[in-house]
Motif scaffolding. Structure first.
Motif, PDB file in Angstrom:
ATOM      1  N   GLU A  38      -4.308   7.007  14.686  1.00  0.00           N
ATOM      2  CA  GLU A  38      -4.711   8.415  14.634  1.00  0.00           C
ATOM      3  C   GLU A  38      -4.168   9.095  13.382  1.00  0.00           C
ATOM      4  N   VAL A  39      -3.144   8.500  12.800  1.00  0.00           N
ATOM      5  CA  VAL A  39      -2.542   9.054  11.577  1.00  0.00           C
ATOM      6  C   VAL A  39      -3.119   8.376  10.340  1.00  0.00           C
ATOM      7  N   PHE A  40      -3.342   7.057  10.445  1.00  0.00           N
ATOM      8  CA  PHE A  40      -3.828   6.278   9.307  1.00  0.00           C
ATOM      9  C   PHE A  40      -5.225   5.736   9.592  1.00  0.00           C
ATOM     10  N   GLU A  41      -5.992   5.560   8.530  1.00  0.00           N
ATOM     11  CA  GLU A  41      -7.268   4.859   8.592  1.00  0.00           C
ATOM     12  C   GLU A  41      -7.164   3.637   7.691  1.00  0.00           C
ATOM     13  N   ILE A  42      -7.354   2.454   8.284  1.00  0.00           N
ATOM     14  CA  ILE A  42      -7.281   1.215   7.500  1.00  0.00           C
ATOM     15  C   ILE A  42      -8.651   0.964   6.880  1.00  0.00           C
ATOM     16  N   MET A  43      -8.695   0.771   5.575  1.00  0.00           N
ATOM     17  CA  MET A  43      -9.944   0.613   4.850  1.00  0.00           C
ATOM     18  C   MET A  43     -10.331  -0.855   4.691  1.00  0.00           C
ATOM     19  N   ARG A  44      -9.399  -1.685   4.284  1.00  0.00           N
ATOM     20  CA  ARG A  44      -9.656  -3.112   4.081  1.00  0.00           C
ATOM     21  C   ARG A  44      -8.324  -3.845   3.955  1.00  0.00           C
ATOM     22  N   VAL A  61      -1.506  -7.321   2.444  1.00  0.00           N
ATOM     23  CA  VAL A  61      -1.463  -5.914   2.001  1.00  0.00           C
ATOM     24  C   VAL A  61      -2.729  -5.215   2.463  1.00  0.00           C
ATOM     25  N   LEU A  62      -2.575  -4.138   3.188  1.00  0.00           N
ATOM     26  CA  LEU A  62      -3.704  -3.347   3.663  1.00  0.00           C
ATOM     27  C   LEU A  62      -3.948  -2.168   2.714  1.00  0.00           C
ATOM     28  N   ARG A  63      -5.225  -1.824   2.568  1.00  0.00           N
ATOM     29  CA  ARG A  63      -5.580  -0.580   1.868  1.00  0.00           C
ATOM     30  C   ARG A  63      -5.856   0.449   2.951  1.00  0.00           C
ATOM     31  N   LEU A  64      -5.150   1.550   2.930  1.00  0.00           N
ATOM     32  CA  LEU A  64      -5.302   2.553   3.973  1.00  0.00           C
ATOM     33  C   LEU A  64      -5.103   3.954   3.400  1.00  0.00           C
ATOM     34  N   GLU A  69      -4.913  13.436   4.657  1.00  0.00           N
ATOM     35  CA  GLU A  69      -4.993  13.472   3.196  1.00  0.00           C
ATOM     36  C   GLU A  69      -5.921  12.355   2.739  1.00  0.00           C
ATOM     37  N   PRO A  70      -7.235  12.468   3.005  1.00  0.00           N
ATOM     38  CA  PRO A  70      -8.159  11.365   2.725  1.00  0.00           C
ATOM     39  C   PRO A  70      -8.225  10.976   1.245  1.00  0.00           C
ATOM     40  N   GLY A  71      -7.811  11.870   0.391  1.00  0.00           N
ATOM     41  CA  GLY A  71      -7.839  11.548  -1.035  1.00  0.00           C
ATOM     42  C   GLY A  71      -6.639  10.741  -1.493  1.00  0.00           C
ATOM     43  N   LEU A  72      -5.679  10.540  -0.619  1.00  0.00           N
ATOM     44  CA  LEU A  72      -4.455   9.829  -0.981  1.00  0.00           C
ATOM     45  C   LEU A  72      -4.548   8.382  -0.524  1.00  0.00           C
ATOM     46  N   GLY A  73      -4.755   7.472  -1.459  1.00  0.00           N
ATOM     47  CA  GLY A  73      -4.827   6.057  -1.139  1.00  0.00           C
ATOM     48  C   GLY A  73      -3.449   5.417  -1.113  1.00  0.00           C
ATOM     49  N   LEU A  74      -3.235   4.527  -0.144  1.00  0.00           N
ATOM     50  CA  LEU A  74      -1.952   3.849   0.013  1.00  0.00           C
ATOM     51  C   LEU A  74      -2.168   2.352   0.174  1.00  0.00           C
ATOM     52  N   ARG A  75      -1.125   1.629  -0.139  1.00  0.00           N
ATOM     53  CA  ARG A  75      -1.088   0.206   0.158  1.00  0.00           C
ATOM     54  C   ARG A  75       0.055  -0.039   1.133  1.00  0.00           C
ATOM     55  N   GLN A  84       7.555  -7.378  18.791  1.00  0.00           N
ATOM     56  CA  GLN A  84       6.217  -7.017  19.234  1.00  0.00           C
ATOM     57  C   GLN A  84       5.645  -5.801  18.498  1.00  0.00           C
ATOM     58  N   GLY A  85       6.345  -5.357  17.481  1.00  0.00           N
ATOM     59  CA  GLY A  85       5.851  -4.246  16.668  1.00  0.00           C
ATOM     60  C   GLY A  85       5.624  -4.698  15.236  1.00  0.00           C
ATOM     61  N   ALA A  86       5.441  -3.728  14.351  1.00  0.00           N
ATOM     62  CA  ALA A  86       5.205  -4.056  12.941  1.00  0.00           C
ATOM     63  C   ALA A  86       5.774  -2.956  12.056  1.00  0.00           C
ATOM     64  N   ILE A  87       6.036  -3.337  10.836  1.00  0.00           N
ATOM     65  CA  ILE A  87       6.492  -2.378   9.823  1.00  0.00           C
ATOM     66  C   ILE A  87       5.478  -2.410   8.685  1.00  0.00           C
ATOM     67  N   LEU A  88       5.081  -1.238   8.217  1.00  0.00           N
ATOM     68  CA  LEU A  88       4.237  -1.135   7.030  1.00  0.00           C
ATOM     69  C   LEU A  88       5.089  -0.614   5.883  1.00  0.00           C
ATOM     70  N   ASP A  89       5.264  -1.466   4.897  1.00  0.00           N
ATOM     71  CA  ASP A  89       6.019  -1.080   3.700  1.00  0.00           C
ATOM     72  C   ASP A  89       5.016  -0.445   2.730  1.00  0.00           C
ATOM     73  N   LEU A  90       5.040   0.882   2.602  1.00  0.00           N
ATOM     74  CA  LEU A  90       3.992   1.617   1.888  1.00  0.00           C
ATOM     75  C   LEU A  90       4.296   1.778   0.400  1.00  0.00           C
ATOM     76  N   SER A  91       3.229   1.841  -0.375  1.00  0.00           N
ATOM     77  CA  SER A  91       3.337   2.154  -1.807  1.00  0.00           C
ATOM     78  C   SER A  91       2.051   2.859  -2.236  1.00  0.00           C
ATOM     79  N   PHE A  92       2.066   3.417  -3.452  1.00  0.00           N
ATOM     80  CA  PHE A  92       0.910   4.160  -3.950  1.00  0.00           C
ATOM     81  C   PHE A  92       0.032   3.341  -4.890  1.00  0.00           C
ATOM     82  N   GLY A  93       0.464   2.180  -5.309  1.00  0.00           N
ATOM     83  CA  GLY A  93      -0.307   1.404  -6.269  1.00  0.00           C
ATOM     84  C   GLY A  93      -0.405   2.125  -7.605  1.00  0.00           C
ATOM     85  N   ILE A  94      -1.575   2.044  -8.233  1.00  0.00           N
ATOM     86  CA  ILE A  94      -1.739   2.637  -9.562  1.00  0.00           C
ATOM     87  C   ILE A  94      -1.776   4.161  -9.518  1.00  0.00           C
TER      88      ILE A  94
END
Length: 325
Positions: A38-44, A61-64, A69-75, A84-94
């Protein structure tokens, strides 16, 4: 592994249980407790529908993007937390440079080992170099303009000098513009210099320059040709009545007594005027010479007056023949 301050921890139920200390700077508040999807949308590259599918992407690495903030792309690098959970280590890329500027991020918002720090350093160095280059160019341009202005300006009066006059005459010679040229000499100026000193004389010249500025148009070129000699170039002005009014006003104002350094100083002025004619419009130097002839005629006729050049005077001082009264 060092987790970035922008990481997101997701519990077994798919809810966010923790975010990195810098996540809240992204303008979406603290999403702890909200469902991850509900907070993130995974793109590919794929859109997992369950936690097991998400954990199955560990090491990828997921693109989300943030839904707020739909204009803000993250990796996001998917890390299995072994619980049984997961961690997403986020970055902004270029897009990191834009993100830094947009959200006011600093070096503390990135892991010290993150290569993005090198990018930010390079960007800062580039920005500093560009700012320094801009400042240097501005100073160089300012110095160049100042040098060019100085080269065309009389240092005492601030009027133009002979070099500026030559340039203006050259431009007039290449145009179809009609014009008038006034040659003006000060009367009794040498006596002021000899009796009251050059300091007073300099003040007189500055006063004359001020009068010239106040009596002429913005487009007129005002020149101190040397000593007490002045030239006025009036593009587009050939009407004898207007030129007569200009010359008479200059002579009248310059001849007014002035108190300078406690001394009562009185000088005068004589003016010679030549108006361009169609046949010689392309030769302003001849017009200057004719104005000089007219000036000499004004001085010979008693000073303190103006005279228009006429053909019976000749084109040079050597040919000057004064009209019979």
């Amino acid at each position: 592994m060092a987790i970035r301050p922008l990481h997101v921890c997701i519990g077994p139920t798919g809810h966010i249980v923790q975010v990195g200390k810098s996540f809240c700077k992204l303008g979406v508040g603290n999403p702890t407790g909200a469902r991850f999807l509900e907070v993130f949308e995974i793109m590919r590259p794929t859109k997992p529908a369950s936690m097991s599918e998400l954990r199955g992407l560990a090491g990828q690495v997921l693109r989300l993007r943030l839904r707020a903030e739909p204009g803000l792309g993250l990796r996001g690098l998917v890390v299995d937390d072994q619980a049984q959970g997961a961690i997403l280590d986020l970055s902004f890329g270029i897009a990191v440079v834009d993100a830094v500027q947009r959200f006011g991020l600093t070096a503390r918002d990135f892991a010290s080992s993150d290569l993005v720090m090198e990018l930010l350093f390079l960007q800062e160095a580039k920005s500093s170099a560009m700012a320094a280059s801009f400042s240097l160019n501005a100073r160089l341009n300012g110095a160049r303009l100042a040098a060019e202005t100085d080269a065309l300006t009389d240092g005492l009066t601030g009027l133009h000098n002979r070099r500026a006059l030559d340039g203006a005459l050259s431009r007039l010679g290449k145009s179809d513009t009609e014009y008038a040229i006034l040659q003006m000499d000060l009367d009794r100026f040498k006596q002021v210099n000899d009796t009251l000193g050059h300091g007073v004389g300099d003040t007189v010249l500055k006063r004359v320059a001020s009068i010239l500025r106040s009596q002429t148009r913005q487009d007129d070129l005002l020149v101190r040709a040397g000593g007490d000699e002045f030239v006025i170039v009036c593009p587009g002005l050939t009407d004898h009545l207007r030129l007569t009014s200009l010359a008479a006003g200059l002579i009248r104002n310059i001849s007014e007594p002035a108190m300078i350094d406690g001394q009562d100083v009185t000088i005068g002025a004589s003016v010679g005027i030549a108006v361009s004619i169609k046949a010689a419009r392309g030769d302003p130097a001849s017009c200057v010479s004719r104005a000089d002839v007219a000036l000499y005629a004004a001085k010979r006729s008693g000073r303190g007056q103006h005279v228009f050049w006429s053909a019976d005077m000749g084109d040079t001082l050597a040919e000057l023949v004064l009209p019979v009264p």
